[in-house]
Design an enzyme around this catalytic site. Structure first.
Site, PDB file in Angstrom:
ATOM      1  N   GLU A 221       0.831  -1.194   0.000  1.00 60.17           N
ATOM      2  CA  GLU A 221       0.000   0.000   0.000  1.00 60.17           C
ATOM      3  C   GLU A 221       0.871   1.251   0.000  1.00 60.17           C
ATOM      4  O   GLU A 221       1.924   1.274   0.639  1.00 60.17           O
ATOM      5  CB  GLU A 221      -0.928   0.002   1.225  1.00 60.17           C
ATOM      6  CG  GLU A 221      -1.760  -1.275   1.357  1.00 60.17           C
ATOM      7  CD  GLU A 221      -2.452  -1.410   2.708  1.00 60.17           C
ATOM      8  OE1 GLU A 221      -2.797  -0.367   3.303  1.00 60.17           O
ATOM      9  OE2 GLU A 221      -2.644  -2.545   3.165  1.00 60.17           O
ATOM     10  N   GLU A 332     -10.033   5.301   2.543  1.00 59.07           N
ATOM     11  CA  GLU A 332     -10.388   4.475   3.697  1.00 59.07           C
ATOM     12  C   GLU A 332     -10.393   5.347   4.935  1.00 59.07           C
ATOM     13  O   GLU A 332      -9.556   6.246   5.078  1.00 59.07           O
ATOM     14  CB  GLU A 332      -9.385   3.334   3.858  1.00 59.07           C
ATOM     15  CG  GLU A 332      -9.612   2.468   5.097  1.00 59.07           C
ATOM     16  CD  GLU A 332      -8.522   1.426   5.299  1.00 59.07           C
ATOM     17  OE1 GLU A 332      -8.589   0.699   6.315  1.00 59.07           O
ATOM     18  OE2 GLU A 332      -7.602   1.357   4.462  1.00 59.07           O
TER      19      GLU A 332
END
Length: 897
Positions: A221, A332
């Site tokens: 990520e 997120e």
């Protein structure tokens, strides 16, 4: 001697006094804690201080230079080989690598009004020296903010789900899956969204994902985030993350552990990004590229245009060692539900996606890296939001931005309500659904769990009574309560499977009972749950996934159990049910294996009054895979699971059951080429479903590609090389078609090619007016589709299956690149006798370049010679020092009854 005794006595006294002091201190500390539980014990405080300083020493490495950033950060210039990644045993003593090859392809574009974001610490113009890397210094305050020191720098442990609405993590993302991905690239604008609770964060990033969403999920990520607990401020910061076990014990942010290897001396991971985008103002974005180095296998990270930051070593992962199975882009947040309602933490710009450019956050120019290290646009982007009323997403495609989407939102989806009851106050939240109506999202459920537990206990008792009743009603127990023996009742029926099925049902109910008891116990023991309320969506999820689904599964399993009953049309004592009926649980499998009676009792053309469908005996050993294969919706589309079917076939579950679903095909299927063109030309890439192959087109299957996914028949997708086979020879082991056909002029008309290939032998024989059926399985490449698209006949069978031809029917059987020294002699014996059965008298068996080790040659020669075929050709040549080729042309003799 006296001196020694005195020393021992002193040490014993010292130890005893120390023990008394420690015991007294601990006792006083315990009393103090009991009197006032909010005070820290000195010993605990000292221990925490020692652990904090030890962790700081581990994270903060010796530096060559220190740079003070305007935002308060301290940047240490650490020698490259001393950065935390090199604490890993596999990197100790080594130096950072350089990428061998960067992906090629479209680099996107920059719109007017958008600029690139940089880092504040670079405003002074200072950089770290060569062979060092800038690392943001971790402070004692950074460590004291976290709830668990052992998890500093890691995401909270959680149950990972694709739909993460039940985990406290909420997403608005675009993703692609169902292919093999070797990287991803996108541009995303940077904002400074508000985070309302210290334990929450908001981020925007790219995920590179592989493995199941369970205990061993692998992710890479990178992006930007606002994380007050980790950094102590509300500034957007660039970050990286990785995990190889679904965020449990491995992985971390940035350089907080042995993981990411930084190679750049001008960029600090974890430092602030500046400037940020403004609402209705100038937009600042960053471009990120993650790709897998095709030579060393590491995953590299690039920021902007050519600023390579470093890499994640491939040995960190178990699923990402080859490729990613999903790429995800988006935002997120963590929703800790402060004050019992949905958080107001913002995602993206804090505004919904429909606000558009200069108001909403975006991802643009979304691309993935293919097997050949090329950047290509996305073709099947899916958009997903856990709570679209809190955080939305809206996508599109145009010539400038390519694939793009806007995403984000303000959080807090509704308004708070308070209900005051005698003795207690209930807080909750009214959320608005998509139609604008309000709905209550909080209800208590501890009492409901207790009720479910009681109901479940009754259900277990009823299930046991029902099973006894069904046994009694079938006559397995006679009226005098004497058990009948198997010989007296149903000798052919599998009573063990029947018993196992009942045990399976009761085990499911018992597990559900234990789960409910455990949940109630945890609620009763945890005082923080007292008076708490649970959102309706979470309660609904709990009931559906944890209660209803297991209960329904047990209910269906119980109803599917079949007890044999006497068949009035058969001999007394014979069961009406089939022996395996209680072994399989998927209803489609059970329906398939059950005998089918003819309508109106008529006799079929085969002379029987019922029809049995067949499955391979090894299907019993592969029950889990078979039931996965047969679990589908009747009349709907089949799952794209041909590779599962092939796995079953190769495992001996052959023949497979038929299925009542619609097979899938390529969405862009093109009409095939005319027969005169198709024989020696590769088919259109669009006519093949490439999902389960390593390659995605025919060019990838060329011999020079080492990662094409198969090793046998390495050049059989190169038509120019295939075209010269059997018409030219390079050794004595190469027989020419013209020479073979001249042995039986005009008699060779039909045959079978048992080989690994793309049908080139059949194509060449077609030119001689001979029809050849080619056996093929799709082992690593689309062999069957290629044969059919060339206008030839593929036969999808495995080595273990009997050839589906009648006796004495084929003129020719040809085999090459098939057995080649690996096959067991007894298996080869069965295969050769089956070929002998199919081959007509006077037919030819052409063994084409069979190779084996020299020491095994005599064994294999005997296997071919045992049938006493006439030898027309027989050649043995050397393949290497230890291996030999055997080519033979043998004629089957006539055999009279």
């Amino acid at each position: 001697m006296a001196s020694s005794t005195q020393k021992n006595t002193d040490s014993i006294i010292g130890f005893f006094v120390g023990f008394l002091l420690a015991t007294s201190f601990a006792h006083c500390s315990l009393a103090l804690e009991t009197e006032n539980s909010t005070e820290f014990r000195p010993a605990k405080e000292l221990l925490m201080l020692r652990r904090t300083r030890a962790l700081l020493k581990k994270i903060n490495k010796p530096s060559l230079k220190t740079i003070q950033s305007p935002d308060g950060d301290i940047i240490d210039c650490v020698p490259s080989h001393l950065q935390p990644a090199f604490d890993h045993p596999k990197l100790r003593g080594k130096k950072p690598l350089n990428p061998t090859e960067r992906p090629e392809g479209n680099n996107g574009s920059v719109l007017e009004g958008m600029s690139k974001s940089l880092q504040l610490w670079r405003d002074s113009g200072e950089f770290c020296p060569e062979e060092s890397v800038p690392i943001r210094r971790t402070t004692e305050n950074d460590l004291l903010r976290v709830s668990a020191l052992g998890r500093f720098g890691r995401k909270p442990t959680r149950r990972v789900r694709r739909d993460s609405s039940g985990t406290g993590h909420e997403h608005a993302v675009g993703y692609v899956s169902g292919d093999k991905y070797y990287g991803a690239k996108a541009s995303l604008n940077v904002w400074a969204p508000k985070v309302t609770a210290p334990s929450e964060f908001t981020l925007s990033q790219i995920w590179v994902i592989s493995g199941p969403f369970s205990a061993d999920l692998n992710t890479i990520e990178a992006g930007w985030q606002v994380n007050p607990e980790l950094y102590g401020d509300s500034l957007p910061r660039f970050f990286t993350y990785w995990t190889s076990d679904a965020y449990q014990e491995t992985g971390c942010y940035n350089l907080f552990c042995s993981g990411f290897v930084q190679t750049n001396n001008k960029f600090a991971i974890g430092a602030t990004i500046s400037p940020n985008s403004e609402y209705n103002g100038r937009q600042f974005d960053v471009t990120l590229l993650i790709w897998k180095d095709p030579k060393n296998g590491h995953w590299w990270l690039e920021y902007g245009s050519g600023l390579i930051l470093g890499y994640w070593p491939s040995f960190l992962f178990n699923h990402l060692t080859e490729y990613a199975s999903m790429i995800q882009f988006g935002g997120e947040i963590v929703n800790s539900r402060p004050s019992g309602v949905h958080t107001s933490t913002e995602m993206g710009s804090g505004h919904f996606a429909n606000k558009g450019f200069r108001r909403a956050a975006y991802f643009r120019n979304l691309q993935v890296v293919d097997w050949d290290n090329n950047l290509i646009p996305l073709s099947n982007l899916h958009l997903f939001a856990d709570h679209s009323s809190c955080y939305g997403i809206k996508g599109g495609v145009n010539e400038v931005w390519g694939n793009y989407f806007y995403y984000g939102g303000p959080g807090r989806c509704g308004f708070e309500y308070i209900v005051q009851l005698p003795g207690r106050i209930i807080r909750g939240e009214v959320e608005k659904n998509k139609m604008g109506r309000s709905r209550l999202s909080w209800i208590r459920f501890s009492r409901t769990l207790a009720c479910l537990q009681i109901v479940l206990g009754f259900f277990v008792i009823l299930a046991s009574l029902a099973s006894l009743h069904r046994f009694y009603s079938t006559g397995l127990l006679d009226p005098s309560h004497n058990f009948l023996t198997i010989e007296q009742s149903y000798a052919d029926f599998d009573l063990k499977s029947l018993s196992d099925r009942f045990d399976e049902v009761l085990t499911r109910l018992s597990d559900l009972q234990d789960k409910l008891e455990s949940t109630i116990d945890s609620i009763n023991k945890n005082k923080s749950y007292t008076g708490q309320i649970v959102p309706k969506s979470e309660f609904k999820r709990f009931l559906e996934e944890e209660v209803v689904q297991p209960l329904y599964s047990a209910h269906i399993a119980l109803r599917l159990i079949r007890i044999p009953q006497p068949d009035s049309n058969s001999e007394p004592g014979s069961p009406i049910e089939d022996p395996l009926i209680n072994f399989f649980t998927v209803e489609e499998t059970r329906k398939y294996i059950t005998s089918k009676r003819n309508r109106d009792g008529k006799v079929s053309i085969y002379g029987s009054n019922k029809t049995y469908n067949t499955i391979g005996h090894a299907c019993v050993l592969m029950r889990k895979e078979l039931e996965q294969y047969m679990d589908y919706d009747v009349g709907s589309y089949c799952k794209d699971d041909w590779n599962l079917a092939q796995k079953l076939i190769l495992g001996g579950c052959d023949p497979l059951p038929r299925r009542r679903c619609l097979t899938r095909a390529s969405r862009v299927y093109q009409k095939p080429l005319p027969i005169n063109e198709s024989l020696w030309q590769l088919p259109d890439d669009r006519n093949v479903r490439w999902n389960n192959y390593r390659c995605r087109n025919f060019k990838c299957l060329e011999r020079k590609n080492p990662q094409k996914g198969f090793t046998m028949c390495s050049g059989c997708f190169e038509m120019l090389k295939e075209k010269v086979k059997w018409v030219t020879n390079s050794s004595l082991a190469d027989f020419l078609i013209a020479d073979v056909l001249s042995v039986k002029p005009g008699e060779i008309r039909i045959g079978v090619d048992v080989s690994i290939g793309t049908g080139s032998f059949a194509a060449r024989m077609r030119e001689w007016n001979v029809t050849i059926i080619s056996t093929a399985l799709n082992i690593g490449a689309p062999f069957s589709e290629t044969i059919a698209l060339r206008g030839l006949i593929p036969l999808y069978v495995s080595l273990s299956q009997r050839l589906p031809f009648f006796d004495n029917t084929m003129d020719l059987i040809h085999t090459t690149v098939f057995f080649d020294g690996w096959v067991d002699l007894q298996l080869l014996d069965f295969v050769l006798f089956d070929w002998d059965r199919v081959l007509r008298p006077g037919g030819l068996l052409w063994i084409d370049r069979f190779f084996c080790s020299r020491k095994d040659l005599d064994d294999y020669m005997y296997m071919f010679l045992q049938f006493r075929y006439r030898k027309h050709k027989w050649v043995v040549t050397f393949k290497s020092k230890e291996e030999v080729y055997l080519s033979a042309l043998l004629e089957k003799p006539p055999r009279s009854l």
